[in-house]
Write an enzyme that holds these catalytic residues in place. Structure first.
Site, PDB file in Angstrom:
ATOM      1  N   HIS A  98       3.415  -1.230   5.145  1.00 11.31           N
ATOM      2  CA  HIS A  98       3.425  -2.683   5.352  1.00 11.31           C
ATOM      3  C   HIS A  98       3.879  -3.064   6.761  1.00 11.31           C
ATOM      4  CE1 HIS A  98       3.869  -6.573   2.762  1.00 11.31           C
ATOM      5  NE2 HIS A  98       3.350  -6.831   3.939  1.00 11.31           N
ATOM      6  N   TYR A 141       5.526  -8.417  -2.512  1.00  6.66           N
ATOM      7  CA  TYR A 141       5.099  -9.708  -3.067  1.00  6.66           C
ATOM      8  C   TYR A 141       5.651  -9.938  -4.475  1.00  6.66           C
ATOM      9  CZ  TYR A 141       1.546  -9.352   0.652  1.00  6.66           C
ATOM     10  OH  TYR A 141       0.899  -9.204   1.841  1.00  6.66           O
TER      11      TYR A 141
END
Length: 268
Positions: free
Chosen positions: A99, A41
């Site tokens: 992730h 992010y």
């Protein structure tokens, strides 16, 4: 099922710089204690600044970050988490996730699950988990050395992607399911069924969608930059949907998957 992961969390995907700082500060002021970020992010430094400036004791917070799939080989998992901690200005995170599973199994799962658990043993993270793993991959991860410490699979869940088989499988295996994109990036607002149920409750379609996800014993992590929306998301947790309403929302499932990159696994 009681979860160690606080409900709800604040998602920070796509939020950057001053926007994510304001979002995290506002959420913490409203009482959120669970913040979800990730290396990908590119906002961990900003999240860390917001947390430090909030003045809230670190022990009261639950912070999640994630390791991207380019860091699964060798000591990459540990190095990635050390870098995340440096950016976050923290000595540990509460939850570290893989992730995405290694695309095409390029890195053996036993390796990176083992390294993730080693990071837990080193104190870099209190808990470990996975994200975007299929039913078969969940079972494979749990069978790895260290995999017994996995506490969650974070996956996409919203009224248009119920992901029921995977959700129920994870829960049957003792994992908490964390649901991301619970509002289907805003699509829930335009759905007539959710609008009708919302009007019955004096609520918004977004609140109904969140209440529905929560009714499945899933931890939600909606992303929001506006304080009013964050408060609305908190209020959604108090909405009690009837069995008939839940069934109507269940029927909206159309397999509409939003997070489906080219490196994704073969979904269930």
């Amino acid at each position: 099922m009681h979860s160690i992961i606080p409900q709800p969390g604040l998602g920070t995907f796509r939020l950057k710089d001053e926007i994510v700082i304001a979002s995290v500060r506002s959420a913490l002021e409203l009482g959120y204690r669970h913040i979800d970020t990730a290396k990908l992010y590119d906002n961990e430094s900003a999240v860390g600044r917001a947390v430090v400036s909030s003045g809230i004791d670190r022990s009261e917070l639950f912070v999640t970050t994630k390791v991207w799939f380019d860091s699964l080989d060798a000591d990459g998992v540990i190095e990635s988490l050390q870098q995340s901690l440096s950016r976050l200005q923290m000595s540990y995170v509460d939850l570290a996730l893989i992730h995405w599973p290694s695309p095409n199994n390029a890195v053996p799962m036993a390796h990176y699950i083992g390294k993730l658990n080693q990071a837990r043993e080193m104190g870099l993270t209190r808990h470990i988990g996975i994200s975007n793993f299929t039913i078969a991959q969940v079972d494979q991860a749990l069978a790895c050395a260290g995999g017994e410490h996995i506490v969650t699979n974070q996956i996409e869940v919203h009224p248009f992607l119920r992901n029921q088989q995977l959700v129920e499988h994870c829960q049957a295996r003792g994992l908490t399911v964390t649901g991301y994109m619970p509002l289907a990036v805003g699509k829930v607002m335009d759905d007539p069924v959710l609008q009708a149920i919302a009007s019955n409750h004096g609520a918004t379609p977004a609140q109904i969608a969140l209440a529905w996800v929560v009714s499945k014993n899933i931890v939600v992590i909606p992303s929001s930059t506006k304080s009013a929306h964050q408060q609305s998301n908190l209020n959604a947790l108090k909405i009690q949907l009837s069995d008939a309403e839940i069934a109507r929302i269940d029927a909206l499932d159309s397999g509409d998957r939003i997070a489906n990159p080219d490196f994704a696994p073969n979904w269930d």
